[in-house]
Design an enzyme around this catalytic site. Structure first.
Site, mmCIF file in Angstrom:
data_model
loop_
_atom_site.group_PDB
_atom_site.id
_atom_site.type_symbol
_atom_site.label_atom_id
_atom_site.label_comp_id
_atom_site.label_asym_id
_atom_site.label_seq_id
_atom_site.Cartn_x
_atom_site.Cartn_y
_atom_site.Cartn_z
ATOM 1 N N GLY A 1 0.844 -1.203 0.000
ATOM 2 C CA GLY A 1 0.000 0.000 0.000
ATOM 3 C C GLY A 1 0.866 1.235 0.000
ATOM 4 O O GLY A 1 2.064 1.164 0.281
ATOM 5 N N CYS B 1 5.387 -6.157 1.502
ATOM 6 C CA CYS B 1 5.729 -4.741 1.356
ATOM 7 C C CYS B 1 5.167 -3.914 2.514
ATOM 8 O O CYS B 1 5.592 -4.084 3.645
ATOM 9 C CB CYS B 1 5.262 -4.246 -0.011
ATOM 10 S SG CYS B 1 6.085 -2.733 -0.482
ATOM 11 N N TYR B 2 4.174 -3.053 2.291
ATOM 12 C CA TYR B 2 3.589 -2.323 3.423
ATOM 13 C C TYR B 2 3.115 -3.297 4.494
ATOM 14 O O TYR B 2 3.269 -3.047 5.697
ATOM 15 C CB TYR B 2 2.407 -1.460 2.954
ATOM 16 C CG TYR B 2 1.774 -0.680 4.094
ATOM 17 C CD1 TYR B 2 2.285 0.557 4.476
ATOM 18 C CD2 TYR B 2 0.682 -1.195 4.801
ATOM 19 C CE1 TYR B 2 1.739 1.257 5.541
ATOM 20 C CE2 TYR B 2 0.127 -0.501 5.859
ATOM 21 C CZ TYR B 2 0.655 0.727 6.227
ATOM 22 O OH TYR B 2 0.122 1.414 7.275
ATOM 23 N N HIS C 1 7.251 -7.927 -3.910
ATOM 24 C CA HIS C 1 5.907 -8.354 -4.302
ATOM 25 C C HIS C 1 5.960 -9.713 -5.001
ATOM 26 O O HIS C 1 6.278 -9.775 -6.191
ATOM 27 C CB HIS C 1 5.285 -7.317 -5.251
ATOM 28 C CG HIS C 1 4.889 -6.058 -4.558
ATOM 29 N ND1 HIS C 1 3.642 -5.861 -4.029
ATOM 30 C CD2 HIS C 1 5.587 -4.944 -4.286
ATOM 31 C CE1 HIS C 1 3.572 -4.676 -3.462
ATOM 32 N NE2 HIS C 1 4.749 -4.092 -3.595
ATOM 33 N N GLU D 1 3.521 -11.431 -5.945
ATOM 34 C CA GLU D 1 2.335 -11.630 -6.773
ATOM 35 C C GLU D 1 2.482 -11.127 -8.210
ATOM 36 O O GLU D 1 1.661 -11.427 -9.055
ATOM 37 C CB GLU D 1 1.112 -10.971 -6.107
ATOM 38 C CG GLU D 1 1.104 -9.440 -6.049
ATOM 39 C CD GLU D 1 1.865 -8.850 -4.857
ATOM 40 O OE1 GLU D 1 2.823 -9.486 -4.376
ATOM 41 O OE2 GLU D 1 1.513 -7.730 -4.434
ATOM 42 N N ASP E 1 -19.332 -13.524 -20.378
ATOM 43 C CA ASP E 1 -19.912 -13.480 -19.035
ATOM 44 C C ASP E 1 -21.402 -13.780 -19.045
ATOM 45 O O ASP E 1 -21.889 -14.626 -18.287
ATOM 46 C CB ASP E 1 -19.666 -12.118 -18.372
ATOM 47 C CG ASP E 1 -18.197 -11.762 -18.360
ATOM 48 O OD1 ASP E 1 -17.377 -12.689 -18.502
ATOM 49 O OD2 ASP E 1 -17.871 -10.575 -18.225
ATOM 50 N N LYS F 1 -12.260 -13.188 -14.379
ATOM 51 C CA LYS F 1 -12.546 -13.504 -15.780
ATOM 52 C C LYS F 1 -12.011 -14.886 -16.190
ATOM 53 O O LYS F 1 -12.713 -15.658 -16.852
ATOM 54 C CB LYS F 1 -11.900 -12.433 -16.665
ATOM 55 C CG LYS F 1 -12.259 -12.535 -18.116
ATOM 56 C CD LYS F 1 -13.547 -11.817 -18.382
ATOM 57 C CE LYS F 1 -13.950 -11.877 -19.825
ATOM 58 N NZ LYS F 1 -15.207 -11.157 -20.044
#
Ligand code: XMP
Length: 520
Positions: free
Chosen positions: A59, A86-87, A177, A179, A234, A376
């Site tokens: 963040g 991180c944060y 990070h 991710e 969708d 998605k």
């Protein structure tokens, strides 16, 4: 809160741009997780959610600021594994007795290399494929002293505490990070974390399909459901899923506004009506839309005209279905996640999106949103599970206002016809070259200019068209797809030879930003 059907991981969001990626990586590992903003995560919330593990996101705030965002103290007494990123790492260190310092000269942005230290821990560095791993850092402040009980497992030149853990309490903290794509093996760190937390990987689309069917039956009972079918992935997946749950209680309404691609209306009606036996109203309203758009050149006026008419038409046809109580919508998880905003300012409207928001209240209908928990790529996996054909599931996104926004300037039937043909040749080329699945979205646009050309011995004075192809993760940003020169020239030749009315082809090489994906 619903009774948890799966082992759940909680991601507490502190406002990082990439928090959604944490959730996506976890879902890829068959772990069910939810993202919630830190403001909402109170002690009562934690008790109610009963997570099996918790991840604290990155963040933009500084833990040294007064009123810096924090998770509740109780988090660390739950006895569940916690990973701070991180944060998230800094807030953990500070709350558990370590020290964070302002980053003066120690800020680190971008690629870095983390080296394992003497303290090896399978869980933390077992994912290293070599002694040094590439990671992605983005931090201003840094941890100056780790909290009691923690040890260091990996360091980088500017982050001596890049990987730390209190293994006994299952607290893990990383400065980088894991991710993001720029931490190529970061997925393995997350995989180790969920393995330690004891997740069995019970989040699969086969299980989800059965649960969703049970839930839809419970919600709908024996009432009737209407589903607006656009031909996109969708709404199609939502329709087939609801049809499996409640059969002919579902009626689909497909509005043909005359702005669809070549053969699209026939494809959608054949597939749903004939193949799936779903009751389908095919509202052929081409005349209505095209005459309302006559002479309209302004993009926002086009969008608003189409959006407004769409609601009227949908309401008219849906009104024919007696006793309907529910409206199905293909809302996805990214539309539902509450975002953490630090700027607080209103964002600028770039384009008014075409949607049917407001329609349910207007018609007195309740919503059925069976895809609300899915990303998605999970919707695509669910579609496969439901037996929808691959070429349909993998289709590129197509905007609600259709070809209207790919025809800058005034729309005419002639131009639409030319555009449909050019687009079909272009997509055929892309499929033939095996490139379709590498591209997020590709389409042709017809430009509001005519140019001079020469064909055979004659002069031509015809339209120019632009080809667009981009790669993207979510449509928010996009890069131009790097076709080979040969592919582009071959495609241009085919379009000019096969499509009467076009004598010049250009390739749009604008990324987003500064461009947008569609031309209007
Ligand atoms: P832009 O052009 O804003 O598009 O970069 C981003 C993505 O959104 C799609 N798009 C729409 N989708 N209704 C939709 O359902 C709309 O009004 C609309 N406008 C743009 C676009 O095709 C791309 O995938």
């Amino acid at each position: 809160m619903n009774q948890p059907a799966h082992e759940r991981l909680l991601v507490i969001d502190f406002g990082s741009q990439v928090t959604q990626l944490i959730a996506r990586r976890l879902r890829e590992l068959n772990v069910y997780c939810e993202i919630h903003p830190y403001q909402k995560v109170t002690e009562a919330f934690l008790d109610d959610f009963a997570p099996r593990a918790v991840i604290l996101s990155g963040g933009p705030a500084s833990v040294l600021d007064t009123d810096a965002p924090r998770p509740p103290e109780r988090l660390f007494d739950l006895g569940v594994p916690v990973l701070g990123i991180c944060y998230g790492q800094q807030v953990m260190m500070q709350m558990l007795g370590g020290r964070v310092e302002r980053g003066e000269g120690t800020a680190e942005f971008g690629r870095a290399w983390v080296t394992e230290t003497a303290h090896r821990a399978e869980a933390l560095t077992g994912w290293f494929e070599s002694e040094r791993e590439q990671v992605w850092m983005s931090h201003g402040d840094h941890v100056a002293e780790i909290a009691p009980g923690f040890e260091v497992y990996g360091t980088s030149p500017n982050a001596p505490f890049a990987i730390t853990a209190d293994v006994a309490r299952h607290f893990y903290a990383v400065q980088f990070h894991p991710e993001v794509h720029h931490t190529p093996n970061g997925r393995n760190l997350l995989a180790n974390f969920v393995r330690i937390a004891g997740f069995s990987g019970d989040w699969t689309m086969a299980a989800y399909r059965d649960e969703a069917i049970t839930r839809i039956r419970a919600q709908v009972g024996d009432a009737k459901v209407i589903c607006g079918l656009s031909g996109g992935v969708d709404s199609s997946v939502a329709a087939v899923l609801i049809h499996e749950a409640v059969g002919d209680q579902l009626t689909c309404v497909f509005v043909d506004h005359g702005l669809l691609r070549k053969d699209e209306a026939a494809e959608v009606t054949t597939m749903f009506r004939d193949h799936y036996n779903i009751p389908l109203i095919h509202a052929d309203e081409q005349e209505l839309f095209l005459s309302a758009l006559d002479g309209v050149a302004d993009p926002e006026v086009k969008r608003k005209t189409i959006g407004g008419l769409f609601i009227d038409v949908f309401q008219k046809h849906a009104g024919e279905i007696e006793g309907a109580r529910f409206l199905a919508q293909g809302t996805l998880y990214p539309d539902v996640i509450e975002s953490v905003s630090f700027s607080g300012g209103p964002s600028v409207t770039i384009k008014s999106h075409h949607n049917v928001g407001g329609l349910p209240e207007k018609m007195g209908l309740e919503l059925v949103e069976p895809l609300r928990e899915l990303f998605k790529d999970e919707v695509r996996a669910l579609g496969r599970e439901l037996g929808l054909p691959d070429h349909f599931i993998g289709r590129h996104p197509f905007p609600g206002p259709g070809l209207a926004i790919r025809c800058p300037g005034e729309i005419t039937r002639d131009k639409l016809e030319i555009l449909r043909k050019a687009d079909a040749v272009y997509i055929d080329q892309i499929r033939k070259h095996g490139l379709y699945d590498e591209i997020w979205q590709a389409f042709a646009a017809i430009l509001p200019v005519r140019t001079v050309g020469v064909m055979g011995d004659g002069r031509t004075y015809d339209y120019a068209c632009a080809l667009r192809a981009v790669t993207s993760v979510d449509g928010m940003t996009a890069d131009v797809y790097p076709f080979s020169h040969d592919f582009l020239t071959e495609t241009a030749t085919r379009i000019i030879n096969e499509v009467k009315g076009i004598n010049r082809v250009t390739y749009d090489v604008t990324s987003k930003p500064p461009g947008t994906i569609e031309w209007e």
